[in-house]
Motif scaffolding. Structure first.
Motif, PDB file in Angstrom:
ATOM      1  N   PHE A 155      -8.194  26.781  77.333  1.00  0.00           N
ATOM      2  CA  PHE A 155      -9.052  25.598  77.113  1.00  0.00           C
ATOM      3  C   PHE A 155      -9.083  25.646  75.363  1.00  0.00           C
ATOM      4  CE2 PHE A 155     -13.069  23.950  75.816  1.00  0.00           C
ATOM      5  CZ  PHE A 155     -12.937  22.622  76.267  1.00  0.00           C
ATOM      6  N   ASP A 156      -9.647  26.912  75.105  1.00  0.00           N
ATOM      7  CA  ASP A 156     -10.059  27.029  73.745  1.00  0.00           C
ATOM      8  C   ASP A 156      -9.114  26.811  72.794  1.00  0.00           C
ATOM      9  OD1 ASP A 156     -12.577  27.932  71.997  1.00  0.00           O
ATOM     10  OD2 ASP A 156     -10.666  29.390  71.264  1.00  0.00           O
ATOM     11  N   PRO A 157      -7.760  27.384  72.781  1.00  0.00           N
ATOM     12  CA  PRO A 157      -6.870  26.859  71.594  1.00  0.00           C
ATOM     13  C   PRO A 157      -6.447  25.507  71.299  1.00  0.00           C
ATOM     14  CG  PRO A 157      -6.125  28.734  73.113  1.00  0.00           C
ATOM     15  CD  PRO A 157      -7.200  28.172  73.651  1.00  0.00           C
ATOM     16  N   LEU A 158      -6.418  24.698  72.638  1.00  0.00           N
ATOM     17  CA  LEU A 158      -6.533  23.265  72.413  1.00  0.00           C
ATOM     18  C   LEU A 158      -7.527  22.500  71.789  1.00  0.00           C
ATOM     19  CD1 LEU A 158      -4.707  22.880  75.832  1.00  0.00           C
ATOM     20  CD2 LEU A 158      -3.667  22.798  73.764  1.00  0.00           C
ATOM     21  N   ALA A 159      -8.740  22.898  72.478  1.00  0.00           N
ATOM     22  CA  ALA A 159     -10.010  22.155  72.190  1.00  0.00           C
ATOM     23  C   ALA A 159     -10.171  22.731  70.619  1.00  0.00           C
ATOM     24  CB  ALA A 159     -11.278  22.771  72.880  1.00  0.00           C
ATOM     25  N   SER A 160     -10.160  23.807  70.152  1.00  0.00           N
ATOM     26  CA  SER A 160     -10.311  24.342  68.961  1.00  0.00           C
ATOM     27  C   SER A 160      -9.403  23.626  67.700  1.00  0.00           C
ATOM     28  CB  SER A 160     -10.065  25.921  68.512  1.00  0.00           C
ATOM     29  OG  SER A 160     -11.178  26.575  69.261  1.00  0.00           O
ATOM     30  N   LYS A 161      -8.401  23.286  67.950  1.00  0.00           N
ATOM     31  CA  LYS A 161      -7.215  22.561  67.311  1.00  0.00           C
ATOM     32  C   LYS A 161      -7.849  21.276  67.210  1.00  0.00           C
ATOM     33  CE  LYS A 161      -3.282  25.384  67.910  1.00  0.00           C
ATOM     34  NZ  LYS A 161      -1.959  25.765  68.535  1.00  0.00           N
ATOM     35  N   LEU A 162      -8.110  20.674  68.308  1.00  0.00           N
ATOM     36  CA  LEU A 162      -8.959  19.100  68.410  1.00  0.00           C
ATOM     37  C   LEU A 162     -10.060  19.143  67.522  1.00  0.00           C
ATOM     38  CD1 LEU A 162      -8.123  18.231  71.764  1.00  0.00           C
ATOM     39  CD2 LEU A 162      -6.989  17.004  69.974  1.00  0.00           C
ATOM     40  N   THR A 163     -10.975  20.063  67.894  1.00  0.00           N
ATOM     41  CA  THR A 163     -12.182  20.250  66.860  1.00  0.00           C
ATOM     42  C   THR A 163     -11.943  20.399  65.243  1.00  0.00           C
ATOM     43  OG1 THR A 163     -13.431  21.216  68.635  1.00  0.00           O
ATOM     44  CG2 THR A 163     -14.329  21.457  66.411  1.00  0.00           C
ATOM     45  N   TRP A 164     -10.974  21.199  64.939  1.00  0.00           N
ATOM     46  CA  TRP A 164     -10.590  21.120  63.729  1.00  0.00           C
ATOM     47  C   TRP A 164     -10.099  19.979  63.250  1.00  0.00           C
ATOM     48  CZ3 TRP A 164     -10.929  23.554  59.235  1.00  0.00           C
ATOM     49  CH2 TRP A 164      -9.746  23.653  58.211  1.00  0.00           C
ATOM     50  N   GLU A 165      -8.977  19.283  63.684  1.00  0.00           N
ATOM     51  CA  GLU A 165      -8.533  18.081  63.215  1.00  0.00           C
ATOM     52  C   GLU A 165      -9.557  16.834  63.498  1.00  0.00           C
ATOM     53  OE1 GLU A 165      -5.682  17.450  62.036  1.00  0.00           O
ATOM     54  OE2 GLU A 165      -4.881  19.439  62.183  1.00  0.00           O
ATOM     55  N   LEU A 166     -10.494  16.774  64.504  1.00  0.00           N
ATOM     56  CA  LEU A 166     -11.179  15.654  64.420  1.00  0.00           C
ATOM     57  C   LEU A 166     -12.695  15.434  63.925  1.00  0.00           C
ATOM     58  CD1 LEU A 166     -10.251  14.829  68.263  1.00  0.00           C
ATOM     59  CD2 LEU A 166      -9.470  13.499  66.118  1.00  0.00           C
ATOM     60  N   MET A 180      -0.737  13.485  64.947  1.00  0.00           N
ATOM     61  CA  MET A 180       0.326  14.300  65.879  1.00  0.00           C
ATOM     62  C   MET A 180      -0.258  15.695  66.655  1.00  0.00           C
ATOM     63  SD  MET A 180       3.154  12.431  66.318  1.00  0.00           S
ATOM     64  CE  MET A 180       4.039  13.635  67.196  1.00  0.00           C
ATOM     65  N   VAL A 181      -0.994  16.381  65.824  1.00  0.00           N
ATOM     66  CA  VAL A 181      -1.474  17.508  66.341  1.00  0.00           C
ATOM     67  C   VAL A 181      -2.725  17.014  67.395  1.00  0.00           C
ATOM     68  CG1 VAL A 181      -3.039  19.619  65.679  1.00  0.00           C
ATOM     69  CG2 VAL A 181      -0.838  18.947  64.296  1.00  0.00           C
ATOM     70  N   VAL A 182      -3.311  16.458  67.048  1.00  0.00           N
ATOM     71  CA  VAL A 182      -4.396  15.600  67.878  1.00  0.00           C
ATOM     72  C   VAL A 182      -3.362  15.293  69.199  1.00  0.00           C
ATOM     73  CG1 VAL A 182      -5.942  13.747  68.581  1.00  0.00           C
ATOM     74  CG2 VAL A 182      -5.975  14.980  66.367  1.00  0.00           C
ATOM     75  N   LYS A 183      -2.492  14.330  69.156  1.00  0.00           N
ATOM     76  CA  LYS A 183      -1.879  13.862  70.372  1.00  0.00           C
ATOM     77  C   LYS A 183      -1.402  15.041  71.159  1.00  0.00           C
ATOM     78  CE  LYS A 183       1.901  10.674  71.581  1.00  0.00           C
ATOM     79  NZ  LYS A 183       2.861   9.677  71.271  1.00  0.00           N
ATOM     80  N   GLU A 184      -0.530  16.014  70.487  1.00  0.00           N
ATOM     81  CA  GLU A 184      -0.190  17.190  71.379  1.00  0.00           C
ATOM     82  C   GLU A 184      -1.269  17.983  72.072  1.00  0.00           C
ATOM     83  OE1 GLU A 184       1.744  19.376  68.409  1.00  0.00           O
ATOM     84  OE2 GLU A 184       3.425  17.791  67.913  1.00  0.00           O
ATOM     85  N   ASN A 185      -2.137  18.109  71.210  1.00  0.00           N
ATOM     86  CA  ASN A 185      -3.376  18.979  71.820  1.00  0.00           C
ATOM     87  C   ASN A 185      -4.125  18.293  72.984  1.00  0.00           C
ATOM     88  OD1 ASN A 185      -3.439  21.763  70.634  1.00  0.00           O
ATOM     89  ND2 ASN A 185      -2.926  20.498  68.999  1.00  0.00           N
ATOM     90  N   GLU A 186      -4.260  16.875  72.949  1.00  0.00           N
ATOM     91  CA  GLU A 186      -4.908  16.070  73.899  1.00  0.00           C
ATOM     92  C   GLU A 186      -4.099  16.184  75.250  1.00  0.00           C
ATOM     93  OE1 GLU A 186      -7.770  12.943  71.744  1.00  0.00           O
ATOM     94  OE2 GLU A 186      -5.905  12.204  72.418  1.00  0.00           O
ATOM     95  N   ALA A 187      -2.586  16.223  74.938  1.00  0.00           N
ATOM     96  CA  ALA A 187      -1.855  16.186  76.121  1.00  0.00           C
ATOM     97  C   ALA A 187      -2.151  17.477  76.833  1.00  0.00           C
ATOM     98  CB  ALA A 187      -0.310  15.893  75.742  1.00  0.00           C
ATOM     99  N   GLY A 188      -2.166  18.626  76.212  1.00  0.00           N
ATOM    100  CA  GLY A 188      -2.347  20.152  76.777  1.00  0.00           C
ATOM    101  C   GLY A 188      -3.550  20.165  77.313  1.00  0.00           C
ATOM    102  N   LEU A 189      -4.828  19.664  76.422  1.00  0.00           N
ATOM    103  CA  LEU A 189      -6.292  19.636  76.973  1.00  0.00           C
ATOM    104  C   LEU A 189      -6.335  18.707  78.584  1.00  0.00           C
ATOM    105  CD1 LEU A 189      -8.863  20.461  76.758  1.00  0.00           C
ATOM    106  CD2 LEU A 189      -9.434  18.729  75.360  1.00  0.00           C
ATOM    107  N   GLU A 190      -5.612  17.781  78.570  1.00  0.00           N
ATOM    108  CA  GLU A 190      -5.671  16.923  80.069  1.00  0.00           C
ATOM    109  C   GLU A 190      -4.975  17.717  81.243  1.00  0.00           C
ATOM    110  OE1 GLU A 190      -5.165  12.325  79.746  1.00  0.00           O
ATOM    111  OE2 GLU A 190      -3.368  12.966  78.426  1.00  0.00           O
ATOM    112  N   LYS A 191      -4.034  18.472  80.707  1.00  0.00           N
ATOM    113  CA  LYS A 191      -3.424  19.439  81.965  1.00  0.00           C
ATOM    114  C   LYS A 191      -4.581  20.506  82.517  1.00  0.00           C
ATOM    115  CE  LYS A 191       1.247  18.685  80.409  1.00  0.00           C
ATOM    116  NZ  LYS A 191       2.369  19.271  79.957  1.00  0.00           N
ATOM    117  N   VAL A 192      -5.224  21.029  81.330  1.00  0.00           N
ATOM    118  CA  VAL A 192      -6.116  21.991  81.628  1.00  0.00           C
ATOM    119  C   VAL A 192      -7.342  21.154  82.418  1.00  0.00           C
ATOM    120  CG1 VAL A 192      -7.953  23.575  80.591  1.00  0.00           C
ATOM    121  CG2 VAL A 192      -5.687  23.544  79.406  1.00  0.00           C
ATOM    122  N   LEU A 193      -7.821  20.015  81.868  1.00  0.00           N
ATOM    123  CA  LEU A 193      -8.854  19.398  82.583  1.00  0.00           C
ATOM    124  C   LEU A 193      -8.626  18.930  83.933  1.00  0.00           C
ATOM    125  CD1 LEU A 193     -10.410  17.291  79.394  1.00  0.00           C
ATOM    126  CD2 LEU A 193     -11.277  19.736  80.340  1.00  0.00           C
TER     127      LEU A 193
END
Length: 187
Positions: free
Chosen positions: A74-85, A98-111
């Motif tokens: 969770f944290d690596p994806l959420a932290s990157k999203l927090t940084w970008e957004l 693009m970073v947001v899109k990639e990390n949202e896709a990963g976060l969706e799997k975790v969620l």
């Protein structure tokens, strides 16, 4: 041999950015937030909310597993999203979509995994609020103010869990600049 000159300790410092700084034989300087919260929860386990579920070996193992999932999935994806957004816009930097899109896709799997787990348990580790839930709060709080909020809202059990953990009185106080102990230290 001093701790500062041992090659293994130098390697730990470099790899993990964690370096035990022995002040006394029983005191170690803690530099990582999860280690600090575990230490505090353990030392103060006789009062307040029991953040470590140590009722049995099994509950301890489940708690540890979900702490690892939070830290490494969770944290690596959420932290990157927090940084970008959140953080980059505060400094006038451009969000990399693009970073947001990639990390949202990963976060969706975790969620999706969280959604399944929360069908079995009120909170991630067990039926009580623990450090696992607490460790999620900072990034979740930031992401709720962004379009990524939809990832949490689109999953009913995750949405309820997020609402429950962000509605805790202690968390609301921590987020409220008027009530925060940190802000009021100089008053």
């Amino acid at each position: 041999m001093s701790n500062t000159s041992h090659p293994f300790m130098d390697c730990l410092k470099m790899v993990f950015n964690l370096f035990p700084n022995w002040k006394r034989a029983t005191e170690v300087k803690k530099l990582e937030s999860r280690a600090i919260t575990q230490y505090i929860a353990y030392v103060h386990s006789s009062r307040g909310t029991q953040l470590l579920n140590l009722q049995s070996h099994e509950t301890m193992a489940i708690l540890t597993m979900w702490m690892e999932i939070e830290a490494h999935q969770f944290d690596p994806l959420a932290s990157k999203l927090t940084w970008e957004l959140v953080i980059k816009p505060l400094y006038g930097l451009e969000t990399d979509h693009m970073v947001v899109k990639e990390n949202e896709a990963g976060l969706e799997k975790v969620l999706d995994v969280y959604e399944k787990r929360l069908g079995e348990s009120r909170f991630l580790a067990c039926n009580t609020f623990t450090l696992v839930d607490l460790h999620h709060l900072p990034n979740i709080q930031f992401l709720l103010g962004t379009p990524t909020k939809r990832l949490f809202e689109n999953r009913p059990k995750v949405r309820n869990w997020v609402h429950e953990i962000t509605s805790r009185e202690a968390w609301k106080m921590a987020c409220d600049p008027e009530k925060s102990w940190f802000v009021n230290q100089g008053k």
